[in-house]
Design a protein around this motif. Structure first.
Motif, mmCIF file in Angstrom:
data_model
loop_
_atom_site.group_PDB
_atom_site.id
_atom_site.type_symbol
_atom_site.label_atom_id
_atom_site.label_comp_id
_atom_site.label_asym_id
_atom_site.label_seq_id
_atom_site.Cartn_x
_atom_site.Cartn_y
_atom_site.Cartn_z
ATOM 1 N N MET A 1 1.042 -1.273 -0.350
ATOM 2 C CA MET A 1 -0.452 -0.456 -0.213
ATOM 3 C C MET A 1 1.170 1.244 0.474
ATOM 4 O O MET A 1 1.311 1.702 0.820
ATOM 5 N N THR A 2 0.467 1.984 -1.274
ATOM 6 C CA THR A 2 1.348 3.323 -1.201
ATOM 7 C C THR A 2 0.777 4.936 -1.286
ATOM 8 O O THR A 2 1.425 5.683 -1.493
ATOM 9 N N LEU A 3 -0.003 4.568 -0.383
ATOM 10 C CA LEU A 3 -1.172 5.787 -0.650
ATOM 11 C C LEU A 3 -0.962 6.677 0.396
ATOM 12 O O LEU A 3 -0.570 5.979 1.743
ATOM 13 N N ARG B 1 3.714 7.520 6.620
ATOM 14 C CA ARG B 1 4.434 9.493 6.706
ATOM 15 C C ARG B 1 5.431 9.431 7.950
ATOM 16 O O ARG B 1 6.469 10.134 7.322
ATOM 17 N N ASP B 2 5.411 9.095 8.515
ATOM 18 C CA ASP B 2 6.480 9.503 9.937
ATOM 19 C C ASP B 2 5.957 8.352 11.004
ATOM 20 O O ASP B 2 4.702 7.401 10.620
ATOM 21 N N GLN B 3 6.690 8.440 12.014
ATOM 22 C CA GLN B 3 6.966 7.476 12.863
ATOM 23 C C GLN B 3 5.994 7.592 13.666
ATOM 24 O O GLN B 3 5.505 6.226 14.142
ATOM 25 N N ILE B 4 5.327 8.139 14.089
ATOM 26 C CA ILE B 4 3.488 8.025 14.255
ATOM 27 C C ILE B 4 2.942 6.806 14.108
ATOM 28 O O ILE B 4 2.211 6.447 14.307
ATOM 29 N N GLN B 5 2.717 7.086 12.427
ATOM 30 C CA GLN B 5 1.772 6.657 11.420
ATOM 31 C C GLN B 5 1.746 5.261 11.550
ATOM 32 O O GLN B 5 0.767 4.385 11.428
ATOM 33 N N PRO C 1 8.680 3.853 7.084
ATOM 34 C CA PRO C 1 8.258 5.965 7.140
ATOM 35 C C PRO C 1 9.128 6.682 6.498
ATOM 36 O O PRO C 1 10.357 7.118 6.722
ATOM 37 N N GLU C 2 8.707 7.338 5.682
ATOM 38 C CA GLU C 2 8.785 7.915 4.370
ATOM 39 C C GLU C 2 10.043 8.958 5.193
ATOM 40 O O GLU C 2 10.678 9.330 4.817
ATOM 41 N N ALA C 3 9.276 9.919 5.987
ATOM 42 C CA ALA C 3 10.060 11.222 6.826
ATOM 43 C C ALA C 3 10.928 10.775 7.465
ATOM 44 O O ALA C 3 11.787 11.564 7.946
#
Length: 575
Positions: free
Chosen positions: A475-477, A505-509, A523-525
């Motif tokens: 899933m890349t959405l 997106r980040d660590q939290i997500q 996590p890309e961020a």
């Protein structure tokens, strides 16, 4: 002046012709295959006459087809091959039998004896594995449904070489029981393949383990060449085709951890000898014969292409392929194949086929192979025109994925999804990508990607893409994170064995997605911040070794679930 026993003038001629024409054809947007064919025709005995011993060149050039079949085997697996058995044994069988019977009947009606008609029908029923697989690779269509269908037919054709080769000595003698001899040849082929499979299954991995421990690159390459050529030699001695042995060797090595290194080592050999093979085909084109019998040659060529295309389209439809794919496969496989050169050549030597008929057949096959890149382009164009509109995309997705097993579903075809799809396609991993942007879908399909219009956020669409039989869901959405989280949770409950890889997106997500059931989250961020921090520290003067060590410590902590997943997969593979 020192005299050398080896005259490498022919080598220089081949290299000069290739270097001169291949870049020119590529600059014009034409397939390099046509450049090799044109180069062979120019330097061959029928134009400039720089190379006259075409038969000797052909023997060496056959290594190109051997290495090609080996790499095809490497990109498959036993499980994937079993999943293709319906197309291989079903579609492949009826294509060869029906085409051979129709062409043979036509040849017999035109005055050929029964023996000659059988050989003509069999020889022209085969297509060019080297030509078609190279074109599919160039256009990124190997993992598409068209590529899978075409490969299934070609694979059965390689298997069907055995009985036709067994026919040659029988047809050259009188009073032989052809039916009994064919049955014995088939039994011998099955036993031979079983022996090779069992030996390779238990000996290849330990052998490569031993070679890898030496850390000797040259020995590793030499071992690979020994496996490829040795297996080909063994199948040749058993009355099978050399190419079938190479394919089997690749299939066995595909199950080992060394497949990627082996593929990288063999690639230069494949490219060099495959180019030589296409040049040897170009050398067989007798332009004077074509000119003096232009009417007969054009009639034979048109009859061959139209008959094979019609048979393929008809049976592809009967086997459930959509019309767009059936037409594409029909035009892609309409040509004659390299096996015709072997079969008709031996038949002329044994006196079964008259020389003048054999020459006409060889010229017809050569010209049909020359036309293949244009036929493939026409097939791709007609396939796009015959494709249903976007309103019927869910049905199209289901049709495209119905023969997929253990494949990858890529949710989203943005920059991340396109990168994933490109790498999957490079390694011939079966996949299907989904996106709701019509422009991205149309652009991706034009570039040969297996991408379809549909929302990866809807379970019904994912089911249409073969979710039940998928090996991985990626899933890349990057929009509606809450909706993605709920979707992952629902999928994990419904399909607990499905491994789901997600872009975060980040660590939290990322943490929330892992709790929802994702096997791993990237996590890309985090990765972007690590790369920026690394560059900052290096520009400040911190030693690169220290920077990399600091980054690895962070990655080790934050990527722990990913490392655990990879360890799990590696352990399953080793078993």
């Amino acid at each position: 002046m020192m005299e050398h026993g080896f005259d490498f003038t022919p080598v220089l001629i081949f290299l000069t012709a290739a270097v001169a024409l291949v870049p020119l054809f590529q600059a014009l947007g034409v397939s390099p295959i046509l450049a090799y064919l044109a180069a062979g025709a120019i330097i061959g005995p029928h134009v400039l006459g720089l190379i006259k011993e075409v038969e000797n060149i052909g023997h060496v050039a056959e290594f190109g087809v051997i290495f090609l079949l080996f790499t095809i085997g490497l990109e498959l697996s036993i499980l994937r091959l079993m999943n293709m058995r319906r197309e291989v044994l079903g579609l492949g069988t009826v294509q060869v039998l029906v085409t051979a019977l129709l062409i043979g009947y036509g040849a017999h009606q035109l005055g050929s004896s029964m023996e000659v008609a059988i050989l003509i029908g069999g020889g022209l029923a085969f297509s060019s594995t080297a030509m078609v697989m190279q074109l599919l690779a160039e256009r990124g269509e190997s993992a598409s449904r068209t590529g899978r269908g075409a490969f299934s037919v070609l694979l059965f054709q390689d298997l069907a070489v055995v009985p036709f080769m067994a026919l040659l000595p029988l047809l050259a003698s009188d009073g032989s029981d052809i039916g009994k001899a064919m049955a014995l040849a088939g039994i011998k082929a099955i036993l031979a393949l079983l022996v090779i499979f069992l030996i390779g299954r238990f000996l290849l991995s330990p052998l490569y383990d031993l070679v890898a421990r030496t850390h000797n690159r040259e020995l590793f390459v030499a071992t690979t060449l020994l496996i490829v050529l040795g297996t080909s030699w063994a199948t040749g001695r058993m009355g099978l085709s050399l190419e079938l042995g190479a394919f089997l060797a690749g299939l066995l090595l595909a199950e080992t951890q060394y497949r990627h290194q082996v593929e990288g080592d063999i690639k230069p050999f494949k490219g060099l000898f495959l180019g030589l093979f296409f040049m040897s085909v170009g050398m067989t084109i007798d332009l004077q014969l074509v000119w003096t019998q232009i009417g007969t040659v054009l009639l034979l060529l048109l009859s061959l292409l139209s008959l094979k295309c019609t048979v393929l389209v008809l049976f592809c439809r009967l086997f459930g392929f959509p019309m767009a794919t059936a037409v594409h496969i029909g035009l892609l496989l309409a040509q004659g194949g390299e096996f015709a050169f072997v079969l008709f050549g031996f038949a002329m030597v044994l006196g079964i086929i008259p020389t003048e008929i054999g020459q006409l057949l060889l010229v017809t096959v050569s010209l049909s192979m020359v036309l293949t890149p244009w036929l493939a382009s026409l097939g791709a164009y007609l396939s796009r025109r015959l494709t249903p509109p976007l309103a019927n995309q869910e049905e199209r997705i289901q049709t495209a994925s119905e023969d997929l097993r253990n494949h990858v579903i890529v949710g989203g075809f943005g920059r991340v999804g396109q990168t994933v799809a490109r790498l999957l396609q490079n390694y011939n991993v079966p996949y299907i990508a989904l996106d709701v942007d019509p422009f991205k879908v149309a652009q991706g399909q034009a570039q040969g990607y297996s991408v379809y219009y549909g929302s990866a956020a809807q379970i019904d669409v994912l089911k249409a893409a073969g979710l039940e039989w998928a090996h991985l869901l990626v899933m890349t959405l990057d929009h509606h994170p809450e909706r993605t989280q709920y979707l992952i949770s629902d999928l994990h409950r419904s399909y607990p064995d499905l491994e789901i890889l997600v872009r975060g997106r980040d660590q939290i997500q990322s943490k929330q997605l892992r709790q929802a059931g994702a096997a791993a989250v990237i996590p890309e961020a985090l990765e972007a911040s690590l790369q920026l921090s690394s560059l900052t520290l290096k520009c400040w003067g911190i030693p690169p070794e220290a920077v990399e060590q600091a980054l690895e410590e962070i990655r080790r902590e934050d990527y722990a679930p990913i490392v655990a997943l990879l360890a799990k997969r590696r352990k399953a593979t080793d078993k």
